[in-house]
Design an enzyme around this catalytic site. Sequence first.
Site, PDB file in Angstrom:
ATOM      1  CE  LYS A 116      37.219  58.856  49.139  1.00  0.00           C
ATOM      2  NZ  LYS A 116      37.941  58.647  50.407  1.00  0.00           N
ATOM      3  CE  LYS A 158      40.894  57.223  40.407  1.00  0.00           C
ATOM      4  NZ  LYS A 158      42.069  57.393  41.309  1.00  0.00           N
ATOM      5  CD  GLU A 200      42.863  60.790  39.898  1.00  0.00           C
ATOM      6  OE1 GLU A 200      43.101  59.571  39.792  1.00  0.00           O
ATOM      7  OE2 GLU A 200      42.893  61.399  40.972  1.00  0.00           O
ATOM      8  CG  HIS A 208      48.094  51.310  47.164  1.00  0.00           C
ATOM      9  ND1 HIS A 208      46.784  51.688  47.019  1.00  0.00           N
ATOM     10  CD2 HIS A 208      48.403  51.563  48.443  1.00  0.00           C
ATOM     11  CE1 HIS A 208      46.332  52.149  48.178  1.00  0.00           C
ATOM     12  NE2 HIS A 208      47.301  52.076  49.062  1.00  0.00           N
ATOM     13  CG  HIS A 235      39.446  47.788  43.964  1.00  0.00           C
ATOM     14  ND1 HIS A 235      40.515  48.505  43.476  1.00  0.00           N
ATOM     15  CD2 HIS A 235      38.561  47.694  42.953  1.00  0.00           C
ATOM     16  CE1 HIS A 235      40.266  48.840  42.217  1.00  0.00           C
ATOM     17  NE2 HIS A 235      39.096  48.354  41.871  1.00  0.00           N
ATOM     18  CD  GLU A 275      44.551  54.635  50.005  1.00  0.00           C
ATOM     19  OE1 GLU A 275      44.153  53.733  50.731  1.00  0.00           O
ATOM     20  OE2 GLU A 275      44.044  54.889  48.891  1.00  0.00           O
ATOM     21  NE  ARG A 291      40.362  52.296  57.004  1.00  0.00           N
ATOM     22  CZ  ARG A 291      40.290  52.638  55.724  1.00  0.00           C
ATOM     23  NH1 ARG A 291      39.631  53.710  55.361  1.00  0.00           N
ATOM     24  NH2 ARG A 291      40.899  51.916  54.798  1.00  0.00           N
ATOM     25  CB  VAL A 294      43.446  45.969  57.680  1.00  0.00           C
ATOM     26  CG1 VAL A 294      43.794  44.498  57.873  1.00  0.00           C
ATOM     27  CG2 VAL A 294      41.942  46.152  57.581  1.00  0.00           C
TER      28      VAL A 294
HETATM   29  C1  MV4 Z   1      43.881  54.863  39.793  1.00  0.00           C
HETATM   30  C2  MV4 Z   1      44.504  53.888  38.987  1.00  0.00           C
HETATM   31  C3  MV4 Z   1      45.165  54.324  37.863  1.00  0.00           C
HETATM   32  N1  MV4 Z   1      45.208  55.644  37.560  1.00  0.00           N
HETATM   33  N2  MV4 Z   1      43.956  56.158  39.455  1.00  0.00           N
HETATM   34  C4  MV4 Z   1      41.717  51.877  42.783  1.00  0.00           C
HETATM   35  C5  MV4 Z   1      41.358  52.089  44.203  1.00  0.00           C
HETATM   36  C6  MV4 Z   1      41.431  53.545  44.450  1.00  0.00           C
HETATM   37  N3  MV4 Z   1      41.988  53.789  45.751  1.00  0.00           N
HETATM   38  C7  MV4 Z   1      42.258  54.089  43.353  1.00  0.00           C
HETATM   39  N4  MV4 Z   1      42.425  53.036  42.407  1.00  0.00           N
HETATM   40  C8  MV4 Z   1      43.119  53.234  41.273  1.00  0.00           C
HETATM   41  N5  MV4 Z   1      43.226  54.542  40.907  1.00  0.00           N
HETATM   42  C9  MV4 Z   1      44.597  56.528  38.370  1.00  0.00           C
HETATM   43  N6  MV4 Z   1      44.627  57.827  38.031  1.00  0.00           N
HETATM   44  C10 MV4 Z   1      44.409  52.547  39.366  1.00  0.00           C
HETATM   45  C11 MV4 Z   1      43.711  52.220  40.512  1.00  0.00           C
HETATM   46  C12 MV4 Z   1      43.704  50.807  40.829  1.00  0.00           C
HETATM   47  C13 MV4 Z   1      44.347  50.327  41.976  1.00  0.00           C
HETATM   48  C14 MV4 Z   1      44.960  51.172  42.883  1.00  0.00           C
HETATM   49  C15 MV4 Z   1      45.584  50.698  44.010  1.00  0.00           C
HETATM   50  C16 MV4 Z   1      45.624  49.334  44.243  1.00  0.00           C
HETATM   51  C17 MV4 Z   1      45.029  48.463  43.369  1.00  0.00           C
HETATM   52  C18 MV4 Z   1      44.374  48.945  42.242  1.00  0.00           C
HETATM   53  C19 MV4 Z   1      43.774  48.056  41.356  1.00  0.00           C
HETATM   54  C20 MV4 Z   1      43.147  48.546  40.237  1.00  0.00           C
HETATM   55  C21 MV4 Z   1      43.092  49.920  39.979  1.00  0.00           C
END
Ligand code: MV4
Length: 453
Positions: A116, A158, A200, A208, A235, A275, A291, A294
Amino acid sequence: MFDKILIANRGEIALRVLRACKELGIATVAVHSTADADAMHVRLADESVCIGPPPARDSYLNIPSLLAACEITGADAVHPGYGFLSENARFADILAEHDIGFIGPKADHIRLMGDKIEAKRTAKRLGIPVVPGSDGGITDEEEAKRLATRIGYPVLIKAAAGGGGRGMKVARSEDELIDAVQTAKREAKAAFGDDAVYLEKFLDKPRHIEIQVLGDGCGGAICLGERDCSLQRRHQKVWEEGPSPALNEEQRAQILETVRRAMCELQYLGAGTVEFLYENGSFYFIEMNTRIQVEHPVTEMITGIDLVNEQIRIAAGGDLPVRQEEVRLVGHAIECRVNAENPVTFRPSPGRIDYYHPPGGLGVRVDSAVYQGYFIPPNYDSLIGKLIVHGRTRNECLMRLRRALDEFVVAGIDTTLPLFRALVRNSDIQNGDYDIHWLEHFLEKPETVDTAG
Ligand code: MV4
């Protein structure tokens, strides 16, 4: 073109890939564990091979077994679906060494996006906006403190080897920072064998939003609109839709063009998803998935492009199906992930399906591999099907979804269908007014889901 494809997966995605192969006139090989001998993908394939016992690590993740299955059947390519070995660069390399095609991106791009930190560095280099944070990994605690103070608390730590929400730690103030970094490192080492972490800015209430791409591997790429996947629980995506209710035409056109240029420069091959978190009108790259996902049917319904068919054609050296100017996003699509789970507690509910009646009619699609009398084994994830509905407008889509959900009957096991019947009638959902935290708050309220239906 390939003559025979081995499908290294199970469930609805194995059936989805099988359908694409049939349309292309390609012979199919199903593989299955002993728990999946009665699965629909095994019944419908031209040939099948048992590759091991129920635990995935001994069957669907067992590379020597899969190679043997290719050898026995003479398959000249493998489609990995999603999950399992779909983002395993070593698997792609091993197949290449055996002159077997991998229906997916270049192994180097899988490896790049799996890290990442490297993925984010690459996105930034390619002109994609990223979340403010550390440039690379955190190596020095004092430097981490200075950086966190500069970008402002709260911050997130992260894991480089994480993704999909695994290995994240929030620090709300400087007192919490060093402990968050050390805990994140320790947990990342234990979970992934790699303690690299990065920092971050924590985005408070983002959505999202992800962009679907197809690349030809030689500098050509197209973007097929976006999907809003903000409705998640722990998630796990629950409801995905496209276009995102949050974007206007101008914002969409801009991010799609930014991503398209980046994928051209990367010489990305095959299907992928970029994403983003989206907050206050800005996009912030978080990860790229190399990939088929879903939720790919959402994109198929609004573009009319068969993504799995295109994956296969591209892997065999074919061209992109259309030019970017020819991509038309028509209407609106919503996908509901139907899981064999209690709709209130989310406890898995494996067992026999005593009665099964999927909905139909205009604009209604069900991607599933279950049938009446099928026994859902307890060994795998609980997705039993996806209901995807299309309409000319979001409102028409919601009306149609409400009707389709009322038609859908699955008896003998618990499913998440009652949750969707509640969501489709909720005013925030109807208004498209939700962020990544909305669903968890909704589920905390008592009796929001009526399980009687
Ligand atoms: C974040 C965030 C807030 N700020 N990054 C969770 C899964 C991963 N793909 C990234 N995620 C997140 N990253 C920053 N800088 C909040 C999340 C996150 C989240 C992101 C997408 C969909 C649902 C989520 C649920 C909780 C936290």
